[in-house]
Design a protein around this motif. Sequence first.
Motif, PDB file in Angstrom:
ATOM      1  N   ALA A  82     -32.929 -48.713 -26.173  1.00 11.93           N
ATOM      2  CA  ALA A  82     -32.607 -50.141 -26.084  1.00 11.93           C
ATOM      3  C   ALA A  82     -33.860 -50.989 -26.304  1.00 11.93           C
ATOM      4  CB  ALA A  82     -31.983 -50.473 -24.736  1.00 11.93           C
ATOM      5  N   ASP A  83     -34.975 -50.555 -25.753  1.00  9.72           N
ATOM      6  CA  ASP A  83     -36.230 -51.289 -25.957  1.00  9.72           C
ATOM      7  C   ASP A  83     -36.626 -51.274 -27.427  1.00  9.72           C
ATOM      8  OD1 ASP A  83     -36.405 -51.840 -23.249  1.00  9.72           O
ATOM      9  OD2 ASP A  83     -37.693 -50.109 -22.832  1.00  9.72           O
ATOM     10  N   TRP A  84     -36.469 -50.119 -28.083  1.00 12.39           N
ATOM     11  CA  TRP A  84     -36.803 -50.007 -29.499  1.00 12.39           C
ATOM     12  C   TRP A  84     -35.898 -50.932 -30.322  1.00 12.39           C
ATOM     13  CZ3 TRP A  84     -34.413 -48.793 -34.043  1.00 12.39           C
ATOM     14  CH2 TRP A  84     -35.232 -48.560 -35.139  1.00 12.39           C
ATOM     15  N   GLN A  85     -34.600 -50.917 -30.056  1.00 14.25           N
ATOM     16  CA  GLN A  85     -33.669 -51.785 -30.782  1.00 14.25           C
ATOM     17  C   GLN A  85     -34.006 -53.258 -30.540  1.00 14.25           C
ATOM     18  OE1 GLN A  85     -29.654 -50.753 -29.746  1.00 14.25           O
ATOM     19  NE2 GLN A  85     -29.787 -48.734 -30.695  1.00 14.25           N
ATOM     20  N   PHE A  86     -34.373 -53.594 -29.314  1.00 11.19           N
ATOM     21  CA  PHE A  86     -34.731 -54.970 -28.971  1.00 11.19           C
ATOM     22  C   PHE A  86     -35.907 -55.454 -29.815  1.00 11.19           C
ATOM     23  CE2 PHE A  86     -37.012 -58.129 -26.420  1.00 11.19           C
ATOM     24  CZ  PHE A  86     -35.993 -59.024 -26.142  1.00 11.19           C
ATOM     25  N   ARG A  87     -36.880 -54.588 -30.027  1.00 12.25           N
ATOM     26  CA  ARG A  87     -38.062 -54.957 -30.809  1.00 12.25           C
ATOM     27  C   ARG A  87     -37.792 -54.977 -32.316  1.00 12.25           C
ATOM     28  NH1 ARG A  87     -40.229 -51.218 -27.301  1.00 12.25           N
ATOM     29  NH2 ARG A  87     -40.455 -49.709 -28.989  1.00 12.25           N
ATOM     30  N   HIS A  88     -36.733 -54.300 -32.774  1.00 12.33           N
ATOM     31  CA  HIS A  88     -36.540 -54.127 -34.214  1.00 12.33           C
ATOM     32  C   HIS A  88     -35.356 -54.887 -34.820  1.00 12.33           C
ATOM     33  CE1 HIS A  88     -39.333 -50.822 -33.467  1.00 12.33           C
ATOM     34  NE2 HIS A  88     -39.644 -50.947 -34.743  1.00 12.33           N
ATOM     35  N   PHE A  89     -34.429 -55.432 -34.019  1.00 16.75           N
ATOM     36  CA  PHE A  89     -33.249 -56.089 -34.587  1.00 16.75           C
ATOM     37  C   PHE A  89     -32.962 -57.418 -33.904  1.00 16.75           C
ATOM     38  CE2 PHE A  89     -31.905 -51.472 -34.877  1.00 16.75           C
ATOM     39  CZ  PHE A  89     -32.250 -51.331 -36.211  1.00 16.75           C
ATOM     40  N   SER A  90     -32.538 -58.376 -34.685  1.00 22.62           N
ATOM     41  CA  SER A  90     -31.999 -59.635 -34.177  1.00 22.62           C
ATOM     42  C   SER A  90     -31.208 -60.269 -35.317  1.00 22.62           C
ATOM     43  CB  SER A  90     -33.103 -60.568 -33.684  1.00 22.62           C
ATOM     44  OG  SER A  90     -33.842 -61.094 -34.768  1.00 22.62           O
ATOM     45  N   PHE A  91     -30.433 -61.267 -35.003  1.00 25.75           N
ATOM     46  CA  PHE A  91     -29.750 -62.015 -36.057  1.00 25.75           C
ATOM     47  C   PHE A  91     -29.523 -63.440 -35.596  1.00 25.75           C
ATOM     48  CE2 PHE A  91     -26.016 -60.399 -33.723  1.00 25.75           C
ATOM     49  CZ  PHE A  91     -25.181 -61.507 -33.690  1.00 25.75           C
ATOM     50  N   GLU A  92     -29.165 -64.269 -36.562  1.00 24.35           N
ATOM     51  CA  GLU A  92     -28.827 -65.645 -36.234  1.00 24.35           C
ATOM     52  C   GLU A  92     -27.665 -66.096 -37.101  1.00 24.35           C
ATOM     53  OE1 GLU A  92     -31.276 -69.184 -37.949  1.00 24.35           O
ATOM     54  OE2 GLU A  92     -32.690 -67.561 -37.532  1.00 24.35           O
ATOM     55  N   ILE A  93     -26.917 -67.021 -36.531  1.00 21.67           N
ATOM     56  CA  ILE A  93     -25.822 -67.667 -37.239  1.00 21.67           C
ATOM     57  C   ILE A  93     -26.126 -69.151 -37.197  1.00 21.67           C
ATOM     58  CG2 ILE A  93     -23.345 -68.110 -37.287  1.00 21.67           C
ATOM     59  CD1 ILE A  93     -23.015 -65.450 -35.746  1.00 21.67           C
ATOM     60  N   ASN A  94     -26.323 -69.756 -38.377  1.00 20.75           N
ATOM     61  CA  ASN A  94     -26.677 -71.173 -38.381  1.00 20.75           C
ATOM     62  C   ASN A  94     -25.473 -72.041 -38.723  1.00 20.75           C
ATOM     63  OD1 ASN A  94     -26.508 -71.193 -41.224  1.00 20.75           O
ATOM     64  ND2 ASN A  94     -28.644 -70.556 -41.399  1.00 20.75           N
ATOM     65  N   LYS A  95     -25.648 -73.329 -38.583  1.00 26.03           N
ATOM     66  CA  LYS A  95     -24.540 -74.269 -38.760  1.00 26.03           C
ATOM     67  C   LYS A  95     -24.074 -74.372 -40.207  1.00 26.03           C
ATOM     68  CE  LYS A  95     -25.431 -76.830 -34.659  1.00 26.03           C
ATOM     69  NZ  LYS A  95     -24.526 -77.365 -33.773  1.00 26.03           N
ATOM     70  N   ASP A  96     -24.869 -73.838 -41.142  1.00 27.47           N
ATOM     71  CA  ASP A  96     -24.441 -73.796 -42.541  1.00 27.47           C
ATOM     72  C   ASP A  96     -23.525 -72.593 -42.780  1.00 27.47           C
ATOM     73  OD1 ASP A  96     -26.000 -76.016 -43.094  1.00 27.47           O
ATOM     74  OD2 ASP A  96     -27.765 -74.806 -43.588  1.00 27.47           O
TER      75      ASP A  96
END
Length: 179
Positions: A82-96
């Motif tokens: 979980a710590d490894w995934q936390f450091r390596h993945f993220s995403f965002e959804i913007n208003k566009d």
Amino acid sequence: MMLIWFMFFIIILGISLIFLLLYDRTKNKIFKKLFIGYWLFFSLSYLTLFVVSFINSSTTVDKEDIYGKYEIDKDMFKGNDADWQFRHFSFEINKDEEFVFFEYYDNQKIKSKHKGGVEFVEGYASPHLKITHIEPEHQVVESEPLLVRTKWDFYYVFKSKKFGNVFFKKKEEGIFSKF
């Protein structure tokens, strides 16, 4: 079911009428107090049930709530993975209505960006997220992630071929998020 509620209401009304009739006939104040206590009990019971059902109900997620940055939810599974995934993945959804998935190197620099579109499918308790045209594809990103609503929050579950279920929660932003 409606008949049961109607019968319940008639019984409650009948008992309270009996208290009023007994008070009228005898002028004994105990029947007046019983009448008031009887309706006070039902009013407080109804109010208590209303508050409890509100507290225990799942949060409602609107389209505006979905926009933002998401990170791995380390509270779901603790440990090195979980710590490894936390450091390596993220995403965002913007208003566009654009979806951007980030993969990072160990030094927190961006390794790759995976962009796609976002569609919201209405007709559910909360808008259903559909990710379209993700380029380049990534094994964590799923076209229709599962939205899980809890009492006070929500999170997304992506089904990865390599990691199994990957849990993302919305990043807290603002002055109180650090406390």
